[in-house]
Design an enzyme around this catalytic site. Structure first.
Site, PDB file in Angstrom:
ATOM      1  CD  GLU A 341      65.218  11.076  27.413  1.00 11.52           C
ATOM      2  OE1 GLU A 341      64.308  10.474  26.825  1.00 11.52           O
ATOM      3  OE2 GLU A 341      66.402  11.066  27.047  1.00 11.52           O
TER       4      GLU A 341
HETATM    5  N1  IFG Z   1      66.742   7.513  26.911  1.00 12.49           N
HETATM    6  C1  IFG Z   1      65.285   7.461  26.943  1.00 12.49           C
HETATM    7  C2  IFG Z   1      64.617   6.293  26.260  1.00 12.49           C
HETATM    8  C3  IFG Z   1      65.361   5.838  25.009  1.00 12.49           C
HETATM    9  C4  IFG Z   1      66.823   5.610  25.354  1.00 12.49           C
HETATM   10  C5  IFG Z   1      67.572   4.987  24.177  1.00 12.49           C
HETATM   11  C6  IFG Z   1      65.444   6.586  29.221  1.00 12.49           C
HETATM   12  C7  IFG Z   1      64.841   6.494  30.593  1.00 12.49           C
HETATM   13  C8  IFG Z   1      67.435   6.926  25.756  1.00 12.49           C
HETATM   14  N2  IFG Z   1      64.851   7.446  28.362  1.00 12.49           N
HETATM   15  O1  IFG Z   1      66.392   5.901  28.914  1.00 12.49           O
HETATM   16  O2  IFG Z   1      63.283   6.637  25.908  1.00 12.49           O
HETATM   17  O3  IFG Z   1      65.208   6.756  23.971  1.00 12.49           O
HETATM   18  O4  IFG Z   1      68.826   4.502  24.572  1.00 12.49           O
END
Ligand code: IFG
Length: 538
Positions: A341
């Protein structure tokens, strides 16, 4: 007289056989019928052959282990501790006291298991002896988790002049399908104490996990002391989601956690998430910041707004210090750099960053792991990509020779709610009831991903919505128990009807460990003493 290890080993084995012979002479107990094949073992072993009698665990039992192979005696001591905790029975380990031992548990190192899998073990349970064969101490450790699960809650007090806990007799031949069987705890969104982390590690060990991934940094907090950059914890460690006090592990505490996990043959994989998810670091040291804004403490739950400055030498000097200090405390071959992200990092800057950081990680003797986005860069085949939301990047990494850790969010994210009524968790990926967490095929999940590219499975627990053990356990259990089976047991033996019966029988252990598991209505929980505690909100 006996110089060589082999001679010592042979002598020791002779002594053990003598003890068994003595024990055999004493046997007068007429054991009741049992059925090892009915034991509610999780993960389900590869092969179980019942012989319908029993081993009488009692005060005249002693534990012996190979003593010329490192780690075996420690496994014996661990088993004795757990038997003490479970049924309050004190057993000697490798004692040469001449008290009348009538039955023995022998934890034996052997190179002739007939498999190269380092975590394989074989259990031979007879009336007066239990022989656990394993090539490595890790294999022996996995085997004693099976043994622990076979010890009944109550003793039989009519068979002999003292209480006896009847372990069903037979043979178990077992080994895992996946090399990497992990769970992740996000200690950055909310901080979890050393004691809370240790309890989670204990529970994972009981179900044969061998990897514990710690998400040590994010926008809301930095959780690991770095001596060369002290503000990371002096400033970045003082915040968390919701505005709580946060916290951090000193290097001594982190080493304590690593050691605790290692005693359980679990490796800790440290993650420093970058170049995105870096607000806490940039707030601590604004020089690192690359999003053009003045960084400030962030206690919300948005993602994708932060990035390091990927073109600044200082940033790479910083990363080199961080990786160096953590690698020095971390025996695991892996170092996780996150990489997820990075929505405000330009793509070519992101690629440049990943390729530079990979060199830093390798320089410090570690194999890089990253979330699936890292496959946009030219990563080394030794680097591991962790699938969470982009199958195409997992496939790209695998084509490049990289191994893949499977953590598809819609199947394995422990922070997903069970259903729309769940007290904790999110549901952006899916609602994941207990049966959905079990009823899928990890090896077939990504079409076109070769089985040999799969390093294993990991269940991540993100902590935006949880901040203590009770809330952690509500989300992680019982689903983590199912992932343990998916990662260990051959797929043709995954069976929901069988699994849910065996899961229902885990309540004595879960209640004994005071686990605040979610009492899913899909499971006919045995002696369901556990009532889900309404947790007072902080
Ligand atoms: N995605 C984000 C996490 C977390 C997650 C919550 C990944 C690799 C959503 N990154 O999963 O930091 O916020 O479900």
């Amino acid at each position: 007289m006996f110089k060589s290890d082999a001679a010592k080993g042979l002598l020791f084995f002779t002594v053990v056989l003598f003890l068994v012979a003595c024990a055999e002479r004493k046997k007068k107990v007429n054991y009741p019928k049992t059925d090892l094949a009915e034991a509610p073992l999780i993960p389900r072993p590869v092969k179980v052959i019942a012989t319908n009698s029993a081993f009488g665990l009692d005060a005249k039992t002693a534990i012996y282990t190979s003593q010329t192979s490192n780690g075996f005696e420690e496994v014996g001591v661990f088993l004795a501790q757990k038997i003490k905790n479970h049924i309050d029975l004190d057993l000697y380990v490798n004692s040469n006291e001449n008290e009348t031992i009538e039955r023995i548990i022998f934890i034996n190192q052997t190179d002739t298991l007939g498999t190269d899998n380092p975590e394989a073990y074989q259990l031979y349970i007879k009336n007066d002896s239990i022989l656990l064969n394993a090539k490595t101490a890790a294999g022996a450790f996995r085997g004693i988790q099976t043994l622990r699960q076979l010890i009944p809650e109550t003793s039989n007090d009519t068979l002999a002049e003292r209480p006896m806990w009847l372990i069903p007799s037979g043979k178990i031949v077992d080994e895992p399908i996946f090399e990497y069987r992990g769970a992740m705890l996000d200690v950055a969104r909310h901080f979890f104490t050393v004691a809370e982390v240790k309890k989670f590690i204990d529970l994972l060990a009981y179900y044969k996990y061998n990897a514990f991934h710690m998400h040590l940094s994010d926008d809301q907090g930095w959780r690991i002391e770095i001596k060369s950059w002290p503000k990371l914890t002096e400033v970045g460690g003082q915040t968390e989601v919701g505005g709580g006090p946060g916290g951090f592990y000193t290097q001594e505490e982190f080493k304590e956690l690593v050691g605790y996990a290692a005693e359980r043959h679990i490796e800790v994989i440290p993650e420093i998430d970058m170049p995105g998810h870096t607000n806490a670091a940039s707030f601590s040291y604004p020089i690192l910041n690359g999003n053009g804004k003045k960084p400030s403490a962030y206690t919300g739950t948005h993602v994708g707004f932060s990035t390091f400055d990927t073109r600044k030498d200082t940033v790479y000097a910083f990363i080199d210090d961080v990786v160096r200090e953590i690698a020095a405390m971390s025996p695991s071959p892996y170092f996780h750099i996150g990489g997820d992200e990075s929505h405000v990092t330009k793509k070519n800057d992101y690629i440049h960053f990943v390729e530079k950081v990979e060199k830093i990680v390798k320089k410090h003797g570690k194999r890089m792991v990253g979330w699936n986005e890292i496959a946009q860069a030219k990563i080394d085949p030794s680097t591991v990509a962790q699938l969470w939301n982009e199958p195409h990047n997992a496939l790209k990494a695998a084509k490049n020779g990289s191994k893949i850790i499977l953590s598809p969010a819609a199947k394995t994210y422990l922070d997903m709610q069970y259903d729309s009524l769940s007290e904790y968790g999110l549901h952006w990926a899916a609602y994941i009831p207990v049966d959905s967490a079990y009823n899928w095929s990890p090896a077939a999940h990504v079409e076109g991903l070769p089985k040999e590219s799969i390093l294993g499975l990991e269940a991540p627990l993100w902590s935006e919505t949880i901040s203590n053990s009770a809330e952690l356990e509500y989300l992680a259990f019982p689903r983590a128990i199912g992932y343990a089976e998916l990662a260990w047991t051959p797929e043709n033996q995954h069976d929901w009807e069988s699994y849910k019966e065996r899961l229902a029988q885990q309540t004595p252990y879960l209640d004994r460990m005071d686990v605040n598991y979610y009492p899913s209505k899909l499971i006919d929980w045995k002696e369901h003493k556990h009532t889900y505690k309404e947790i007072e909100r902080d």
